[in-house]
Write a protein that holds these residues in place. Structure first.
Motif, mmCIF file in Angstrom:
data_model
loop_
_atom_site.group_PDB
_atom_site.id
_atom_site.type_symbol
_atom_site.label_atom_id
_atom_site.label_comp_id
_atom_site.label_asym_id
_atom_site.label_seq_id
_atom_site.Cartn_x
_atom_site.Cartn_y
_atom_site.Cartn_z
ATOM 1 N N SER A 207 0.492 -0.907 0.016
ATOM 2 C CA SER A 207 0.122 0.144 -0.030
ATOM 3 C C SER A 207 1.031 1.079 -0.072
ATOM 4 O O SER A 207 1.505 1.183 0.631
ATOM 5 C CB SER A 207 -1.087 -0.156 1.433
ATOM 6 O OG SER A 207 -0.206 0.299 2.241
ATOM 7 N N TYR A 208 0.283 2.512 -0.632
ATOM 8 C CA TYR A 208 0.881 3.733 -0.578
ATOM 9 C C TYR A 208 1.318 3.796 0.673
ATOM 10 O O TYR A 208 2.566 4.534 0.712
ATOM 11 C CB TYR A 208 0.263 5.100 -1.035
ATOM 12 C CG TYR A 208 -0.710 5.107 -2.095
ATOM 13 C CD1 TYR A 208 0.427 4.848 -3.814
ATOM 14 C CD2 TYR A 208 -1.741 3.896 -1.830
ATOM 15 C CE1 TYR A 208 -0.839 4.665 -4.709
ATOM 16 C CE2 TYR A 208 -2.505 3.681 -3.452
ATOM 17 C CZ TYR A 208 -1.455 4.118 -4.972
ATOM 18 O OH TYR A 208 -2.104 4.014 -5.808
ATOM 19 N N GLY A 209 0.674 3.709 2.149
ATOM 20 C CA GLY A 209 1.045 4.049 3.039
ATOM 21 C C GLY A 209 1.792 3.573 3.988
ATOM 22 O O GLY A 209 2.839 3.296 4.873
ATOM 23 N N ARG B 207 2.707 -2.634 -8.584
ATOM 24 C CA ARG B 207 1.755 -3.060 -7.359
ATOM 25 C C ARG B 207 1.825 -2.766 -6.294
ATOM 26 O O ARG B 207 2.012 -3.362 -4.993
ATOM 27 C CB ARG B 207 3.590 -4.516 -7.388
ATOM 28 C CG ARG B 207 3.760 -5.337 -8.750
ATOM 29 C CD ARG B 207 4.744 -5.869 -8.199
ATOM 30 N NE ARG B 207 5.156 -6.772 -9.589
ATOM 31 C CZ ARG B 207 6.323 -6.714 -10.101
ATOM 32 N NH1 ARG B 207 7.643 -6.521 -9.556
ATOM 33 N NH2 ARG B 207 6.605 -7.946 -10.811
ATOM 34 N N VAL B 208 1.170 -1.714 -6.804
ATOM 35 C CA VAL B 208 0.801 -0.335 -5.482
ATOM 36 C C VAL B 208 -0.331 -0.211 -5.426
ATOM 37 O O VAL B 208 -1.206 0.104 -6.533
ATOM 38 C CB VAL B 208 1.669 0.555 -5.654
ATOM 39 C CG1 VAL B 208 1.268 1.767 -4.145
ATOM 40 C CG2 VAL B 208 3.437 0.325 -5.847
ATOM 41 N N ILE B 209 -1.082 -0.481 -4.802
ATOM 42 C CA ILE B 209 -2.596 -0.253 -4.580
ATOM 43 C C ILE B 209 -3.241 0.112 -2.658
ATOM 44 O O ILE B 209 -2.107 0.582 -1.867
ATOM 45 C CB ILE B 209 -3.338 -1.526 -4.647
ATOM 46 C CG1 ILE B 209 -2.917 -2.712 -2.855
ATOM 47 C CG2 ILE B 209 -3.147 -2.489 -5.379
ATOM 48 C CD1 ILE B 209 -4.110 -4.050 -3.160
ATOM 49 N N ASN B 210 -3.978 0.943 -2.920
ATOM 50 C CA ASN B 210 -4.737 1.356 -1.778
ATOM 51 C C ASN B 210 -4.818 0.150 -0.469
ATOM 52 O O ASN B 210 -4.841 -0.958 -0.138
ATOM 53 C CB ASN B 210 -5.694 2.290 -1.802
ATOM 54 C CG ASN B 210 -6.740 1.146 -1.801
ATOM 55 O OD1 ASN B 210 -7.339 0.533 -1.310
ATOM 56 N ND2 ASN B 210 -7.802 2.177 -2.673
ATOM 57 N N ALA B 211 -4.945 1.034 1.497
ATOM 58 C CA ALA B 211 -4.535 0.122 2.745
ATOM 59 C C ALA B 211 -5.861 -0.948 2.078
ATOM 60 O O ALA B 211 -6.075 -1.576 3.082
ATOM 61 C CB ALA B 211 -4.752 1.379 3.144
ATOM 62 N N ARG C 24 -10.156 -5.522 -5.799
ATOM 63 C CA ARG C 24 -9.766 -5.942 -4.618
ATOM 64 C C ARG C 24 -9.460 -6.634 -4.367
ATOM 65 O O ARG C 24 -9.918 -8.168 -5.419
ATOM 66 C CB ARG C 24 -11.458 -5.360 -3.424
ATOM 67 C CG ARG C 24 -10.638 -5.604 -1.782
ATOM 68 C CD ARG C 24 -11.543 -5.854 -0.968
ATOM 69 N NE ARG C 24 -12.330 -4.523 -1.021
ATOM 70 C CZ ARG C 24 -12.601 -3.870 0.110
ATOM 71 N NH1 ARG C 24 -12.429 -3.875 1.481
ATOM 72 N NH2 ARG C 24 -13.154 -2.718 -0.437
ATOM 73 N N VAL C 25 -8.414 -7.078 -3.865
ATOM 74 C CA VAL C 25 -7.478 -7.859 -4.249
ATOM 75 C C VAL C 25 -7.021 -8.246 -1.969
ATOM 76 O O VAL C 25 -7.499 -7.166 -1.224
ATOM 77 C CB VAL C 25 -5.797 -8.033 -4.560
ATOM 78 C CG1 VAL C 25 -5.741 -7.399 -5.575
ATOM 79 C CG2 VAL C 25 -5.328 -6.805 -3.363
ATOM 80 N N ASP C 26 -6.728 -9.769 -1.890
ATOM 81 C CA ASP C 26 -6.928 -9.360 0.065
ATOM 82 C C ASP C 26 -5.449 -9.612 0.124
ATOM 83 O O ASP C 26 -4.499 -10.325 -0.427
ATOM 84 C CB ASP C 26 -7.162 -11.484 -0.261
ATOM 85 C CG ASP C 26 -7.091 -11.821 0.849
ATOM 86 O OD1 ASP C 26 -6.573 -10.716 2.570
ATOM 87 O OD2 ASP C 26 -7.269 -12.817 2.082
ATOM 88 N N ILE C 27 -5.595 -8.148 0.934
ATOM 89 C CA ILE C 27 -4.771 -7.606 0.774
ATOM 90 C C ILE C 27 -3.473 -8.325 1.790
ATOM 91 O O ILE C 27 -1.683 -8.573 1.713
ATOM 92 C CB ILE C 27 -4.138 -5.710 0.873
ATOM 93 C CG1 ILE C 27 -3.608 -5.430 1.620
ATOM 94 C CG2 ILE C 27 -4.847 -5.860 2.610
ATOM 95 C CD1 ILE C 27 -2.747 -3.722 0.877
ATOM 96 N N GLU C 28 -4.138 -8.903 2.833
ATOM 97 C CA GLU C 28 -3.493 -9.547 3.409
ATOM 98 C C GLU C 28 -2.395 -10.771 3.479
ATOM 99 O O GLU C 28 -1.319 -11.578 3.402
ATOM 100 C CB GLU C 28 -3.445 -10.114 5.073
ATOM 101 C CG GLU C 28 -4.632 -9.358 5.461
ATOM 102 C CD GLU C 28 -3.328 -8.162 6.309
ATOM 103 O OE1 GLU C 28 -2.228 -8.483 6.310
ATOM 104 O OE2 GLU C 28 -3.890 -6.679 6.157
#
Length: 107
Positions: A22-24, A56-60, A91-95
């Motif tokens: 994520s960006y953060g 490869r960069v997405i939001n939180a 949406r992807v499963d960010i975890e």
């Protein structure tokens, strides 16, 4: 070039295929946790010059945040080609796909 910018570029370049950040998260690892918007600016202005894997960069939330339809589909297609699966449209499963380098290893 500022140190933070150099660090952001280095972090993004090291995101492996099939993973996202994520960006953060990138801002925090690069040394300024309150600068997620600066990461967006760096991606926008320096991706081509530094051959960054911007897709490869997405939001939180695990979402593609790009509003431009063509760039949205480019990002989604590139991630899918790397094996990243989507839940719904954007949406992807960010975890499941988050890349979490050790801070010392990435700098």
């Amino acid at each position: 070039m500022e140190l933070f910018t150099k660090n952001v570029i280095k972090v993004i370049k090291n995101i492996p295929s099939g993973h996202v950040m994520s960006y953060g998260q990138i801002a925090r690892i690069a040394g300024n946790p309150r600068s997620a918007r600066q990461v967006v600016r760096i991606l926008h202005s320096m991706s081509k010059k530094h051959d960054l894997p911007w897709h490869r960069v997405i939001n939180a939330k695990g979402e593609i945040g790009i509003q431009d339809e063509e760039l949205f589909f480019t990002q989604k297609s590139r991630l899918e080609n790397e094996g990243v699966q989507f839940k719904g449209k954007n949406r992807v499963d960010i975890e499941a796909y988050r890349y979490s380098p050790d801070c010392e290893d990435s700098m």
